[in-house]
Design a protein around this motif. Structure first.
Motif, short mmCIF file in Angstrom:
data_model
loop_
_atom_site.label_atom_id
_atom_site.label_comp_id
_atom_site.label_asym_id
_atom_site.label_seq_id
_atom_site.Cartn_x
_atom_site.Cartn_y
_atom_site.Cartn_z
N UNK A 66 0.82 -1.20 0.00
CA UNK A 66 0.00 0.00 0.00
C UNK A 66 0.85 1.25 0.00
N UNK A 67 0.62 2.11 0.97
CA UNK A 67 1.25 3.44 1.00
C UNK A 67 2.72 3.40 1.42
N UNK A 68 3.11 2.47 2.27
CA UNK A 68 4.47 2.43 2.80
C UNK A 68 5.18 1.17 2.32
N UNK A 69 6.20 1.34 1.47
CA UNK A 69 6.88 0.20 0.86
C UNK A 69 8.39 0.45 0.80
N UNK A 70 9.15 -0.59 1.10
CA UNK A 70 10.60 -0.57 0.91
C UNK A 70 10.93 -1.69 -0.07
N UNK A 71 11.70 -1.36 -1.11
CA UNK A 71 12.13 -2.33 -2.12
C UNK A 71 13.65 -2.38 -2.12
N UNK A 72 14.19 -3.60 -2.12
CA UNK A 72 15.64 -3.76 -2.11
C UNK A 72 16.03 -4.86 -3.10
N UNK A 73 17.07 -4.59 -3.89
CA UNK A 73 17.60 -5.57 -4.82
C UNK A 73 18.96 -6.04 -4.30
N UNK A 74 19.12 -7.36 -4.26
CA UNK A 74 20.37 -7.98 -3.81
C UNK A 74 21.01 -8.69 -4.99
N UNK A 75 22.33 -8.60 -5.10
CA UNK A 75 23.10 -9.39 -6.04
C UNK A 75 24.18 -10.09 -5.22
N UNK A 76 24.26 -11.40 -5.37
CA UNK A 76 25.21 -12.20 -4.57
C UNK A 76 25.04 -11.92 -3.08
N UNK A 77 23.77 -11.81 -2.65
CA UNK A 77 23.41 -11.63 -1.24
C UNK A 77 23.82 -10.28 -0.66
N UNK A 78 24.10 -9.29 -1.50
CA UNK A 78 24.47 -7.94 -1.04
C UNK A 78 23.53 -6.91 -1.64
N UNK A 79 23.17 -5.89 -0.87
CA UNK A 79 22.32 -4.80 -1.34
C UNK A 79 23.06 -4.04 -2.45
N UNK A 80 22.39 -3.90 -3.60
CA UNK A 80 22.95 -3.08 -4.68
C UNK A 80 22.06 -1.88 -4.99
N UNK A 81 20.79 -1.94 -4.57
CA UNK A 81 19.86 -0.84 -4.83
C UNK A 81 18.74 -0.92 -3.81
N UNK A 82 18.31 0.24 -3.31
CA UNK A 82 17.14 0.26 -2.42
C UNK A 82 16.36 1.53 -2.64
N UNK A 83 15.05 1.41 -2.48
CA UNK A 83 14.15 2.56 -2.65
C UNK A 83 12.97 2.40 -1.71
N UNK A 84 12.28 3.50 -1.50
CA UNK A 84 11.12 3.49 -0.61
C UNK A 84 10.11 4.51 -1.06
N UNK A 85 8.86 4.30 -0.65
CA UNK A 85 7.83 5.30 -0.88
C UNK A 85 6.89 5.36 0.31
N UNK A 86 6.43 6.55 0.60
CA UNK A 86 5.44 6.75 1.64
C UNK A 86 5.89 6.57 3.07
N UNK A 87 7.18 6.56 3.34
CA UNK A 87 7.65 6.34 4.71
C UNK A 87 7.49 7.59 5.56
N UNK A 88 7.23 7.35 6.82
CA UNK A 88 7.08 8.45 7.78
C UNK A 88 8.15 8.36 8.84
#
Length: 88
Positions: A66-88
Motif C-alpha cells: 500500500x502506501x508504505x513500501x521498501x524495495x531492495x535488490x540484492x546481487x550475490x546476497x548484497x544490497x545493490x539498490x534500495x528505494x522506498x515510498x510513503x515512509x514516515x
C-alpha cells in the motif's frame, strides 16, 4: 459473561494496536540500509520480506504494502539498490 467478552475484545484490540504501531517499515529503519549489506543484515532490521523474487544470483525483496513500501535488490546476497515510498 458479557464482561468476559468485553475483556477479550479489549485485549484483542490492544494486541492489534501494538502490532500496527510496531511496524519496522519506517524511515528510521530505511535509513539504516546501506549498499553492500547482506540479506541477513537487512532482515535483522526490517524483518522477513513480504515478497521475494529470486532469479540467477539476484533477489528482489519488498517490505510493506500500500502506501508504505521498501524495495531492495540484492546481487550475490548484497544490497545493490534500495528505494522506498510513503515512509514516515
Amino acid at each position: 459473561m458479557t464482561r468476559r467478552i468485553a475483556i477479550i475484545v479489549l485485549v484483542a484490540l490492544m494486541a492489534v494496536a501494538l502490532v500496527v504501531g510496531c511496524s519496522k517499515i519506517n524511515k528510521d529503519n530505511y535509513d539504516k540500509i546501506e549498499v553492500g549489506m547482506t540479506y541477513d543484515e537487512v532482515v535483522a532490521i526490517l524483518g522477513t520480506p513480504d515478497e521475494v523474487t529470486d532469479a540467477i544470483g539476484t533477489k528482489s525483496c519488498v517490505w510493506g504494502a500500500g502506501a508504505e513500501v521498501i524495495s531492495i535488490k540484492f546481487v550475490a546476497d548484497k544490497v545493490v539498490f534500495h528505494s522506498a515510498k510513503g515512509l514516515k
